[in-house]
Scaffold this active site. Structure first.
Site, PDB file in Angstrom:
ATOM      1  N   HIS A  20       0.845  -1.210   0.000  1.00 23.63           N
ATOM      2  CA  HIS A  20       0.000   0.000   0.000  1.00 23.63           C
ATOM      3  C   HIS A  20       0.880   1.260   0.000  1.00 23.63           C
ATOM      4  CE1 HIS A  20      -3.284  -2.480   2.216  1.00 23.63           C
ATOM      5  NE2 HIS A  20      -3.742  -2.212   1.004  1.00 23.63           N
ATOM      6  N   LYS A  44     -18.369  -4.455   8.143  1.00 24.50           N
ATOM      7  CA  LYS A  44     -17.150  -5.264   8.261  1.00 24.50           C
ATOM      8  C   LYS A  44     -16.329  -4.800   9.466  1.00 24.50           C
ATOM      9  CE  LYS A  44     -13.591  -6.675   5.038  1.00 24.50           C
ATOM     10  NZ  LYS A  44     -13.060  -6.349   3.720  1.00 24.50           N
ATOM     11  N   ARG A  93      -1.947  -6.215  -8.187  1.00 25.14           N
ATOM     12  CA  ARG A  93      -0.949  -7.261  -7.933  1.00 25.14           C
ATOM     13  C   ARG A  93      -0.980  -8.330  -9.009  1.00 25.14           C
ATOM     14  NH1 ARG A  93      -3.082  -7.777  -1.940  1.00 25.14           N
ATOM     15  NH2 ARG A  93      -4.921  -7.504  -3.236  1.00 25.14           N
ATOM     16  N   SER A 130      -3.414  -7.543   3.105  1.00 22.20           N
ATOM     17  CA  SER A 130      -3.648  -7.327   4.538  1.00 22.20           C
ATOM     18  C   SER A 130      -4.205  -8.594   5.170  1.00 22.20           C
ATOM     19  CB  SER A 130      -4.631  -6.173   4.751  1.00 22.20           C
ATOM     20  OG  SER A 130      -4.106  -4.985   4.234  1.00 22.20           O
TER      21      SER A 130
HETATM   22  O1  PNS Z   1      -8.830  -2.325   0.178  1.00 25.04           O
HETATM   23  P1  PNS Z   1     -10.129  -2.747  -0.469  1.00 25.04           P
HETATM   24  O2  PNS Z   1     -11.051  -3.378   0.558  1.00 25.04           O
HETATM   25  O3  PNS Z   1      -9.914  -3.610  -1.684  1.00 25.04           O
HETATM   26  O4  PNS Z   1     -10.835  -1.393  -0.980  1.00 25.04           O
HETATM   27  C1  PNS Z   1     -12.083  -1.415  -1.630  1.00 25.04           C
HETATM   28  C2  PNS Z   1     -12.636   0.017  -1.758  1.00 25.04           C
HETATM   29  C3  PNS Z   1     -12.769   0.664  -0.381  1.00 25.04           C
HETATM   30  C4  PNS Z   1     -11.696   0.844  -2.584  1.00 25.04           C
HETATM   31  C5  PNS Z   1     -14.013  -0.085  -2.469  1.00 25.04           C
HETATM   32  O5  PNS Z   1     -14.788  -1.050  -1.827  1.00 25.04           O
HETATM   33  C6  PNS Z   1     -14.768   1.224  -2.484  1.00 25.04           C
HETATM   34  O6  PNS Z   1     -14.426   2.128  -3.230  1.00 25.04           O
HETATM   35  N1  PNS Z   1     -15.787   1.330  -1.609  1.00 25.04           N
HETATM   36  C7  PNS Z   1     -16.551   2.533  -1.414  1.00 25.04           C
HETATM   37  C8  PNS Z   1     -18.012   2.342  -1.788  1.00 25.04           C
HETATM   38  C9  PNS Z   1     -18.186   2.494  -3.288  1.00 25.04           C
HETATM   39  O7  PNS Z   1     -17.942   3.522  -3.867  1.00 25.04           O
HETATM   40  N2  PNS Z   1     -18.600   1.382  -3.912  1.00 25.04           N
HETATM   41  C10 PNS Z   1     -18.855   1.315  -5.328  1.00 25.04           C
HETATM   42  C11 PNS Z   1     -17.579   1.062  -6.107  1.00 25.04           C
HETATM   43  S1  PNS Z   1     -17.929   0.973  -7.829  1.00 25.04           S
END
Ligand code: PNS
Length: 160
Positions: A20, A44, A93, A130
């Site tokens: 990250h 979560k 990744r 993570s």
């Molecule tokens: O580290 P992660 O859990 O892979 O991150 C995922 C994240 C937080 C980037 C994604 O779930 C997100 O953008 N969530 C916010 C809600 C949202 O906008 N959802 C629609 C995405 S198209």
């Protein structure tokens, strides 16, 4: 006057890894301002609460000019709009990340026109996540090479 280039690096960051940090550092080299945005997800329960993740990320990005760490809830595109950011930056990744990220990139572009840039993950860190780090650390494995030292210390404290 030219426009300030702002990027958002969104994620769960539970906890933030060296992978990250690598993406945030490289993004800081490409943009004037970088918003590291930690999703508040009431569905979560993380190992670290969102305030702890903010603290850790602020500590490990303290040397990077133009980086701001915040939490957000709701849609990431709304957060981008509030901060005046035109671009999301994510690390990739491999193919699994791509399959997960591509629909979100299309959806986010559809919603507000925000673009997503993918940076290839650092070669030594592509198998690190993570969740994997937490699982290995819970089992007593050494994860110190995958985490910034300050994060590794906190993880060890949390698990003892
Ligand atoms: O580290 P992660 O859990 O892979 O991150 C995922 C994240 C937080 C980037 C994604 O779930 C997100 O953008 N969530 C916010 C809600 C949202 O906008 N959802 C629609 C995405 S198209």
């Amino acid at each position: 006057m030219s426009q300030v280039r702002r990027a958002v690096c969104p994620g769960s960051y539970d906890p933030p890894t060296i992978g990250h940090l690598d993406v945030i550092r490289r993004t800081a080299g490409l943009f004037d301002e970088v918003y590291v945005a930690i999703l508040v997800n009431p569905r979560k329960q993380g190992l670290f609460d969102v305030d702890e993740r903010v603290e850790m990320l602020r500590e490990i990005t303290a040397d990077l000019p133009g980086v701001v760490v915040e939490s957000f809830s709701g849609l990431v595109v709304d957060y981008c709009r509030e901060r005046g950011a035109q671009t999301l930056v994510k690390g990739l990744r491999g193919a699994t990340d791509y399959d997960y990220e591509l629909p979100m990139a299309h959806m986010n572009r559809h919603l507000t026109g925000v673009e997503t840039l993918f940076l290839p993950g650092a070669p030594g860190q592509v198998y690190v996540s993570s969740s994997l780090v937490k699982e290995v650390a819970r089992g007593g494995g050494d994860v110190s090479s995958f985490l910034p030292p300050a994060v590794h210390t906190r993880l060890m404290e949390r698990l003892t």
